[in-house]
Enzyme design. Sequence first.
Site, short mmCIF file in Angstrom:
data_model
loop_
_atom_site.label_atom_id
_atom_site.label_comp_id
_atom_site.label_asym_id
_atom_site.label_seq_id
_atom_site.Cartn_x
_atom_site.Cartn_y
_atom_site.Cartn_z
N ASP A 1 -0.51 15.24 17.62
CA ASP A 1 -0.18 15.46 16.21
C ASP A 1 -1.45 15.42 15.35
OD1 ASP A 1 1.54 16.05 14.10
OD2 ASP A 1 1.93 13.94 13.64
N GLY B 1 7.28 4.11 3.41
CA GLY B 1 7.69 5.35 4.05
C GLY B 1 9.10 5.28 4.58
N GLY B 2 9.53 6.36 5.19
CA GLY B 2 10.88 6.42 5.72
C GLY B 2 11.11 5.49 6.90
N LYS C 1 1.50 -2.96 9.00
CA LYS C 1 2.51 -1.91 9.00
C LYS C 1 3.79 -2.50 9.58
CE LYS C 1 3.29 2.86 10.57
NZ LYS C 1 2.72 3.99 11.34
N ALA D 1 8.58 2.78 7.72
CA ALA D 1 7.86 1.51 7.61
C ALA D 1 7.22 1.37 6.23
CB ALA D 1 6.80 1.43 8.70
N LEU E 1 0.82 -1.21 0.00
CA LEU E 1 0.00 0.00 0.00
C LEU E 1 0.85 1.26 0.00
CD1 LEU E 1 -2.80 -0.94 2.57
CD2 LEU E 1 -2.89 -1.04 0.07
N GLY E 2 2.03 1.20 0.58
CA GLY E 2 2.89 2.38 0.60
C GLY E 2 4.20 2.08 1.29
N VAL F 1 3.62 -0.39 4.44
CA VAL F 1 2.27 -0.82 4.78
C VAL F 1 1.76 -1.73 3.67
CG1 VAL F 1 -0.09 -0.10 5.27
CG2 VAL F 1 1.81 1.29 6.08
#
Length: 454
Positions: free
Chosen positions: A160, A44-45, A63, A47, A41-42, A49
């Site tokens: 956040d 990132g820096g 994740k 992890a 799905l994606g 997913v």
Amino acid sequence: MQTLPVMHDADTEPLDDAVTRRVQARVGTVLRAKWRIDRVLGIGGMAAVYEGTHRNGKRGAIKMLHLELSVDPEARARFLREGYVANNVGHPGAVSVLDDDVAEDGSVFVVMELLEGKTVDALAEQRPTGRLGITEALRLADQLLDTLAAAHDKGIVHRDLKPENLFLTKDGALKVLDFGLARMREMQSNAKMTKTGNAMGTPAFMPPEQALGEWNRVDARSDLWAVGASLFTLMTGRLVHDAPTLNQLLLKAMTQAPAPIRTVLPGLPAEVAEVVDKSLAFDMNARFQDARGMQAGVRKAIAWLDKHGEPQNLVPVASLGTTSPGAVDSQMVTLKRDPTAPMAAPARPSRLAMIALSLGTLVLGGVVAFFVFGGSSGETPEPGPVASSSAGSARVGAPAPSATPSVAPIAPIEPARVAIEDAGAPPPVPSVTASAVKKGPSVKSGADFGEWGK
């Protein structure tokens, strides 16, 4: 398989090809004989997913922390905390974590409920105006505040909140993402990130006490400030502070109160503006004091709009130059300073400035003395009206002071507070981490990875 864009860290360097290949190579494998990885799905820096299926047929979003970070105890602890905190909220608006484990290669992973829909910031971006309707934004805030009330009751502060951490499912339910930065009461004394001096969060949606790194002051009212900042952005298409860089945005978050929303969006009903402005008060005591109180204000504003109708053709004022959300990367940041490095010395006036100041003061004093005591037979002049000026007080109608400029003293500038971590202690994560993956497929996990748009 659909090619997905790859998220990278704020230094704009692409992710290591080896990491990407390893992520892609996991597709089709089974983790711990229970979770089959179906697709990426994606990335990132921190992890990757995946969409996955449990051996019992349950679908989930997996994740997985990158292997390089999985060996770092602090990175692992923060990664797992997101799931533990979200489950402790005990509200449908918090994304639940179904499982956590360590893969065969040593990578830590959590499995979250699989969400279908889009983030609220993506929803706004798709509108021609880049904004949501006023009532629409308030109804989303109503759902968000319901989740926050449950979290705050458990002593959990998110820290956040922002439109890209709010996910609207296809069923219209709002889910709060990324509790990785959240604080629980029992964690306060142990969590390194809560130490005074560390500024973590997203500057565009960060209240002043958090921007200053004063974590002992950050509480539920800090989350409510972020809710107000999110409403401000969703209604106006602007950030609450105008700044061209992330550092300047952080400085303004530390030192300046946001402008009243009606200076940016004239015509906004006062009943709505009052809710946004109160939540964004610089003084914590002037804000709503709890989520239920703000929720009551939001519902009152919704009721007013339902009765009187939403104003049409509201257009933000362009001349204020407020920053649009896309103009400054809304990244989650950690600022650090080496405590062994000397602090910058306060600015001092130059020798020339001091001489000019002295001369200007003498000349101005002589002029004032002449008009007060001179030019008469020595009689005390009758008191007259006085007009204030930057140079002092002078009688109305008196000739202008000497053209010799007066130089105002330059006040020492206190060095801006920066986030400080102990020298020599390696950071658990990169110093600046992006908070969202670029657009990808439509299914999204309850994780910090942006919209998966079809």
